[in-house]
Scaffold this motif. Structure first.
Motif, PDB file in Angstrom:
ATOM      1  N   ILE A 130      20.464  -9.835  22.711  1.00  0.00           N
ATOM      2  CA  ILE A 130      19.934  -9.552  21.384  1.00  0.00           C
ATOM      3  C   ILE A 130      21.072  -9.401  20.394  1.00  0.00           C
ATOM      4  CG2 ILE A 130      18.700  -7.820  20.025  1.00  0.00           C
ATOM      5  CD1 ILE A 130      16.943  -7.385  22.425  1.00  0.00           C
ATOM      6  N   ASN A 131      20.854  -9.977  19.218  1.00  0.00           N
ATOM      7  CA  ASN A 131      21.775  -9.841  18.101  1.00  0.00           C
ATOM      8  C   ASN A 131      20.989  -9.190  16.962  1.00  0.00           C
ATOM      9  OD1 ASN A 131      24.005 -10.076  16.524  1.00  0.00           O
ATOM     10  ND2 ASN A 131      24.021 -12.302  16.464  1.00  0.00           N
ATOM     11  N   PHE A 132      21.543  -8.184  16.326  1.00  0.00           N
ATOM     12  CA  PHE A 132      20.844  -7.511  15.226  1.00  0.00           C
ATOM     13  C   PHE A 132      21.277  -8.123  13.897  1.00  0.00           C
ATOM     14  CE2 PHE A 132      20.418  -4.493  18.624  1.00  0.00           C
ATOM     15  CZ  PHE A 132      19.145  -3.991  18.435  1.00  0.00           C
ATOM     16  N   GLN A 133      20.290  -8.451  13.056  1.00  0.00           N
ATOM     17  CA  GLN A 133      20.560  -9.038  11.750  1.00  0.00           C
ATOM     18  C   GLN A 133      19.904  -8.194  10.668  1.00  0.00           C
ATOM     19  OE1 GLN A 133      19.186 -13.086  11.827  1.00  0.00           O
ATOM     20  NE2 GLN A 133      20.920 -13.793  13.033  1.00  0.00           N
ATOM     21  N   SER A 134      20.542  -8.139   9.499  1.00  0.00           N
ATOM     22  CA  SER A 134      19.985  -7.426   8.355  1.00  0.00           C
ATOM     23  C   SER A 134      18.909  -8.277   7.700  1.00  0.00           C
ATOM     24  CB  SER A 134      21.070  -7.112   7.335  1.00  0.00           C
ATOM     25  OG  SER A 134      22.011  -6.234   7.878  1.00  0.00           O
ATOM     26  N   VAL A 135      17.733  -7.687   7.495  1.00  0.00           N
ATOM     27  CA  VAL A 135      16.611  -8.375   6.877  1.00  0.00           C
ATOM     28  C   VAL A 135      16.141  -7.520   5.707  1.00  0.00           C
ATOM     29  CG1 VAL A 135      14.251  -9.213   7.243  1.00  0.00           C
ATOM     30  CG2 VAL A 135      15.932  -9.422   9.062  1.00  0.00           C
ATOM     31  N   SER A 136      15.839  -8.162   4.597  1.00  0.00           N
ATOM     32  CA  SER A 136      15.364  -7.459   3.410  1.00  0.00           C
ATOM     33  C   SER A 136      14.054  -6.746   3.716  1.00  0.00           C
ATOM     34  CB  SER A 136      15.163  -8.445   2.262  1.00  0.00           C
ATOM     35  OG  SER A 136      14.611  -7.772   1.151  1.00  0.00           O
ATOM     36  N   ASP A 137      13.961  -5.478   3.249  1.00  0.00           N
ATOM     37  CA  ASP A 137      12.737  -4.718   3.488  1.00  0.00           C
ATOM     38  C   ASP A 137      11.754  -4.794   2.318  1.00  0.00           C
ATOM     39  OD1 ASP A 137      13.962  -3.136   1.611  1.00  0.00           O
ATOM     40  OD2 ASP A 137      14.121  -1.362   2.888  1.00  0.00           O
ATOM     41  N   GLY A 138      12.084  -5.549   1.293  1.00  0.00           N
ATOM     42  CA  GLY A 138      11.189  -5.746   0.164  1.00  0.00           C
ATOM     43  C   GLY A 138      11.334  -4.693  -0.918  1.00  0.00           C
ATOM     44  N   ALA A 139      12.117  -3.662  -0.667  1.00  0.00           N
ATOM     45  CA  ALA A 139      12.296  -2.595  -1.655  1.00  0.00           C
ATOM     46  C   ALA A 139      13.740  -2.533  -2.137  1.00  0.00           C
ATOM     47  CB  ALA A 139      11.882  -1.263  -1.052  1.00  0.00           C
ATOM     48  N   GLY A 140      14.471  -3.618  -1.960  1.00  0.00           N
ATOM     49  CA  GLY A 140      15.861  -3.683  -2.395  1.00  0.00           C
ATOM     50  C   GLY A 140      16.862  -3.279  -1.327  1.00  0.00           C
ATOM     51  N   GLY A 141      16.389  -2.845  -0.187  1.00  0.00           N
ATOM     52  CA  GLY A 141      17.278  -2.458   0.909  1.00  0.00           C
ATOM     53  C   GLY A 141      17.187  -3.449   2.061  1.00  0.00           C
ATOM     54  N   THR A 142      17.877  -3.126   3.115  1.00  0.00           N
ATOM     55  CA  THR A 142      17.825  -3.971   4.306  1.00  0.00           C
ATOM     56  C   THR A 142      17.541  -3.101   5.521  1.00  0.00           C
ATOM     57  OG1 THR A 142      20.201  -3.771   4.668  1.00  0.00           O
ATOM     58  CG2 THR A 142      19.447  -5.666   3.379  1.00  0.00           C
ATOM     59  N   THR A 143      17.035  -3.728   6.540  1.00  0.00           N
ATOM     60  CA  THR A 143      16.778  -3.071   7.814  1.00  0.00           C
ATOM     61  C   THR A 143      17.286  -3.971   8.928  1.00  0.00           C
ATOM     62  OG1 THR A 143      15.084  -2.143   9.252  1.00  0.00           O
ATOM     63  CG2 THR A 143      14.417  -3.971   7.870  1.00  0.00           C
ATOM     64  N   LEU A 144      17.806  -3.375   9.981  1.00  0.00           N
ATOM     65  CA  LEU A 144      18.295  -4.158  11.114  1.00  0.00           C
ATOM     66  C   LEU A 144      17.123  -4.573  11.993  1.00  0.00           C
ATOM     67  CD1 LEU A 144      21.516  -2.242  12.197  1.00  0.00           C
ATOM     68  CD2 LEU A 144      21.357  -4.431  11.044  1.00  0.00           C
ATOM     69  N   THR A 145      17.069  -5.860  12.279  1.00  0.00           N
ATOM     70  CA  THR A 145      15.997  -6.420  13.089  1.00  0.00           C
ATOM     71  C   THR A 145      16.596  -7.116  14.295  1.00  0.00           C
ATOM     72  OG1 THR A 145      14.696  -6.783  11.087  1.00  0.00           O
ATOM     73  CG2 THR A 145      14.005  -7.978  13.054  1.00  0.00           C
ATOM     74  N   PRO A 146      16.071  -6.832  15.512  1.00  0.00           N
ATOM     75  CA  PRO A 146      16.590  -7.517  16.699  1.00  0.00           C
ATOM     76  C   PRO A 146      16.131  -8.970  16.745  1.00  0.00           C
ATOM     77  CG  PRO A 146      14.818  -6.033  17.317  1.00  0.00           C
ATOM     78  CD  PRO A 146      15.052  -5.841  15.854  1.00  0.00           C
ATOM     79  N   ILE A 147      17.073  -9.866  17.033  1.00  0.00           N
ATOM     80  CA  ILE A 147      16.798 -11.299  17.170  1.00  0.00           C
ATOM     81  C   ILE A 147      17.167 -11.704  18.594  1.00  0.00           C
ATOM     82  CG2 ILE A 147      17.319 -13.610  16.296  1.00  0.00           C
ATOM     83  CD1 ILE A 147      16.027 -11.799  14.200  1.00  0.00           C
ATOM     84  N   ASN A 148      16.205 -12.277  19.325  1.00  0.00           N
ATOM     85  CA  ASN A 148      16.483 -12.735  20.682  1.00  0.00           C
ATOM     86  C   ASN A 148      17.350 -13.986  20.644  1.00  0.00           C
ATOM     87  OD1 ASN A 148      14.810 -10.684  21.507  1.00  0.00           O
ATOM     88  ND2 ASN A 148      13.121 -12.008  22.105  1.00  0.00           N
ATOM     89  N   SER A 149      18.536 -13.902  21.250  1.00  0.00           N
ATOM     90  CA  SER A 149      19.417 -15.064  21.311  1.00  0.00           C
ATOM     91  C   SER A 149      19.218 -15.851  22.600  1.00  0.00           C
ATOM     92  CB  SER A 149      20.877 -14.619  21.214  1.00  0.00           C
ATOM     93  OG  SER A 149      21.112 -14.008  19.976  1.00  0.00           O
ATOM     94  N   LEU A 150      18.922 -15.137  23.697  1.00  0.00           N
ATOM     95  CA  LEU A 150      18.715 -15.794  24.989  1.00  0.00           C
ATOM     96  C   LEU A 150      17.908 -14.874  25.886  1.00  0.00           C
ATOM     97  CD1 LEU A 150      19.452 -18.140  27.023  1.00  0.00           C
ATOM     98  CD2 LEU A 150      21.367 -16.695  27.718  1.00  0.00           C
ATOM     99  N   ILE A 151      16.888 -15.429  26.524  1.00  0.00           N
ATOM    100  CA  ILE A 151      16.139 -14.727  27.563  1.00  0.00           C
ATOM    101  C   ILE A 151      16.383 -15.490  28.848  1.00  0.00           C
ATOM    102  CG2 ILE A 151      13.867 -14.005  28.362  1.00  0.00           C
ATOM    103  CD1 ILE A 151      12.975 -14.008  25.412  1.00  0.00           C
ATOM    104  N   THR A 152      16.908 -14.802  29.868  1.00  0.00           N
ATOM    105  CA  THR A 152      17.279 -15.484  31.103  1.00  0.00           C
ATOM    106  C   THR A 152      17.146 -14.546  32.293  1.00  0.00           C
ATOM    107  OG1 THR A 152      18.995 -16.826  32.154  1.00  0.00           O
ATOM    108  CG2 THR A 152      19.733 -14.889  30.942  1.00  0.00           C
ATOM    109  N   PHE A 153      17.296 -15.101  33.475  1.00  0.00           N
ATOM    110  CA  PHE A 153      17.299 -14.295  34.684  1.00  0.00           C
ATOM    111  C   PHE A 153      18.733 -14.046  35.105  1.00  0.00           C
ATOM    112  CE2 PHE A 153      12.990 -15.794  34.712  1.00  0.00           C
ATOM    113  CZ  PHE A 153      12.295 -14.680  35.176  1.00  0.00           C
ATOM    114  N   ALA A 154      18.970 -12.854  35.657  1.00  0.00           N
ATOM    115  CA  ALA A 154      20.325 -12.433  35.989  1.00  0.00           C
ATOM    116  C   ALA A 154      20.306 -11.620  37.271  1.00  0.00           C
ATOM    117  CB  ALA A 154      20.899 -11.586  34.854  1.00  0.00           C
ATOM    118  N   SER A 155      21.500 -11.417  37.803  1.00  0.00           N
ATOM    119  CA  SER A 155      21.715 -10.487  38.901  1.00  0.00           C
ATOM    120  C   SER A 155      22.295  -9.218  38.284  1.00  0.00           C
ATOM    121  CB  SER A 155      22.693 -11.101  39.903  1.00  0.00           C
ATOM    122  OG  SER A 155      23.105 -10.135  40.836  1.00  0.00           O
ATOM    123  N   VAL A 156      21.639  -8.076  38.497  1.00  0.00           N
ATOM    124  CA  VAL A 156      22.058  -6.824  37.875  1.00  0.00           C
ATOM    125  C   VAL A 156      22.366  -5.804  38.957  1.00  0.00           C
ATOM    126  CG1 VAL A 156      21.416  -4.989  36.270  1.00  0.00           C
ATOM    127  CG2 VAL A 156      20.594  -7.310  35.878  1.00  0.00           C
TER     128      VAL A 156
END
Length: 108
Positions: free
Chosen positions: A14-40
């Protein structure tokens, strides 16, 4: 030789990007960059991290297959098991017939 059975946990980069909240400010929104299977695998954190906390941190080592279209780095966070984790290090394991990223992550 690739052992596909070892990649059994679903993780999201996940990468967080600033998105306008419509009131002149911004809010951080999570953006999925990759969904994959892993060994954890859970690992121990170093003494410096552990000594500063009352509870042991959630430190994990994640292994994902190498991709030419995606390069993980410390600017991403990993969403795993309903929690966010900060990437503390990335290493490319380049064996003869198999490439994979080894990623260290720490609970946020």
């Amino acid at each position: 030789m690739i052992n596909f059975g070892k990649y059994d946990q679903k993780v999201t980069f996940i990468n967080f990007q600033s998105v306008s909240d419509g009131a002149g400010g911004t809010t951080l929104t999570p953006i999925n960059s990759l969904i994959t299977f892993a060994s954890v695998n859970q690992t121990r954190g170093n003494n410096g991290v552990e000594s500063g906390q009352n509870v042991l941190p959630n430190t994990y080592q994640v292994r994902i297959q190498y991709r030419t279209t995606f390069t993980p780095n410390i600017n991403f966070q990993i969403f795993y098991a309903s929690k966010y984790y900060k990437i503390t290090g990335v290493q490319l394991n380049d064996e003869r017939q198999h490439k994979e990223y080894i990623i260290n992550m720490l609970g946020v």
